[in-house]
Design a protein around this motif. Structure first.
Motif, mmCIF file in Angstrom:
data_model
loop_
_atom_site.group_PDB
_atom_site.id
_atom_site.type_symbol
_atom_site.label_atom_id
_atom_site.label_comp_id
_atom_site.label_asym_id
_atom_site.label_seq_id
_atom_site.Cartn_x
_atom_site.Cartn_y
_atom_site.Cartn_z
ATOM 1 N N UNK A 1 0.751 -1.143 0.057
ATOM 2 C CA UNK A 1 -0.046 -0.010 -0.003
ATOM 3 C C UNK A 1 0.871 1.179 -0.097
ATOM 4 N N UNK A 2 1.892 1.323 0.729
ATOM 5 C CA UNK A 2 2.636 2.588 0.948
ATOM 6 C C UNK A 2 4.011 2.582 0.640
ATOM 7 N N UNK A 3 4.552 1.302 0.364
ATOM 8 C CA UNK A 3 5.778 1.151 -0.366
ATOM 9 C C UNK A 3 6.788 0.973 0.818
ATOM 10 N N UNK A 4 6.680 1.191 2.103
ATOM 11 C CA UNK A 4 7.711 1.024 3.157
ATOM 12 C C UNK A 4 8.161 -0.308 3.309
ATOM 13 N N UNK B 1 2.021 -12.387 -3.356
ATOM 14 C CA UNK B 1 0.925 -12.100 -2.599
ATOM 15 C C UNK B 1 0.895 -10.766 -1.930
ATOM 16 N N UNK B 2 -0.061 -10.182 -1.422
ATOM 17 C CA UNK B 2 -0.021 -8.956 -0.854
ATOM 18 C C UNK B 2 0.536 -8.792 0.488
ATOM 19 N N UNK B 3 1.350 -7.797 0.933
ATOM 20 C CA UNK B 3 1.934 -7.891 2.360
ATOM 21 C C UNK B 3 1.756 -6.252 2.696
ATOM 22 N N UNK B 4 1.176 -5.903 3.902
ATOM 23 C CA UNK B 4 1.046 -4.528 4.571
ATOM 24 C C UNK B 4 1.511 -4.372 5.781
ATOM 25 N N UNK B 5 2.164 -3.189 5.961
ATOM 26 C CA UNK B 5 2.778 -2.776 7.022
ATOM 27 C C UNK B 5 1.796 -2.458 8.214
ATOM 28 N N UNK B 6 2.062 -2.545 9.495
ATOM 29 C CA UNK B 6 1.119 -2.318 10.563
ATOM 30 C C UNK B 6 0.346 -1.069 10.507
ATOM 31 N N UNK B 7 0.954 0.015 9.878
ATOM 32 C CA UNK B 7 0.365 1.103 9.901
ATOM 33 C C UNK B 7 -0.775 1.317 8.660
#
Length: 118
Positions: A52-55, A109-115
């Protein structure tokens, strides 16, 4: 780790292949003269990014895998039940390529940070 298909023993053996911080530890055995089964686990840490944010996002891996490996093409009537089949056409099995392929499948797959998860 590359092994000639004809030199693979009939008895089960173990492999341990590493790519960066990710490793594949598995047992390999012959199902038929031209078909192997590789069952094991991919573990380690994969450097990835938040979708989502690229972090930067380290992803801990602990994935069971089962890969069928053939020496050449498998007829379609046999192939139907093999969900994870890798065909090699040069008479050799490249376990590093199998690990790389499995890691790339995981990365799709999709991976998202905690934020972004919140």
């Amino acid at each position: 780790m590359i092994i000639d298909f004809r030199k693979i023993p009939k008895e089960e053996f173990e492999i341990d292949v590493k790519e960066g911080e990710v490793s594949l530890k598995a047992r390999v055995f012959k199902k038929k003269s031209n078909l192997l089964v590789c069952q094991g686990k991919i573990s380690g840490t994969l450097e990835h990014h938040c979708d989502r944010c690229g972090a930067p996002l380290p992803v801990a891996l602990d994935e069971a895998v089962e890969v069928w490996i053939s020496d050449g093409a498998i007829p379609l009537e046999e192939e139907g039940h093999l969900l994870n089949l890798v065909e090699f056409f040069d008479g050799r099995v490249d376990f590093c390529a199998i690990l790389h392929s499995e890691v790339e499948a995981i990365k799709s797959d999709y991976f998202y940070c905690q934020t972004c998860e919140n």
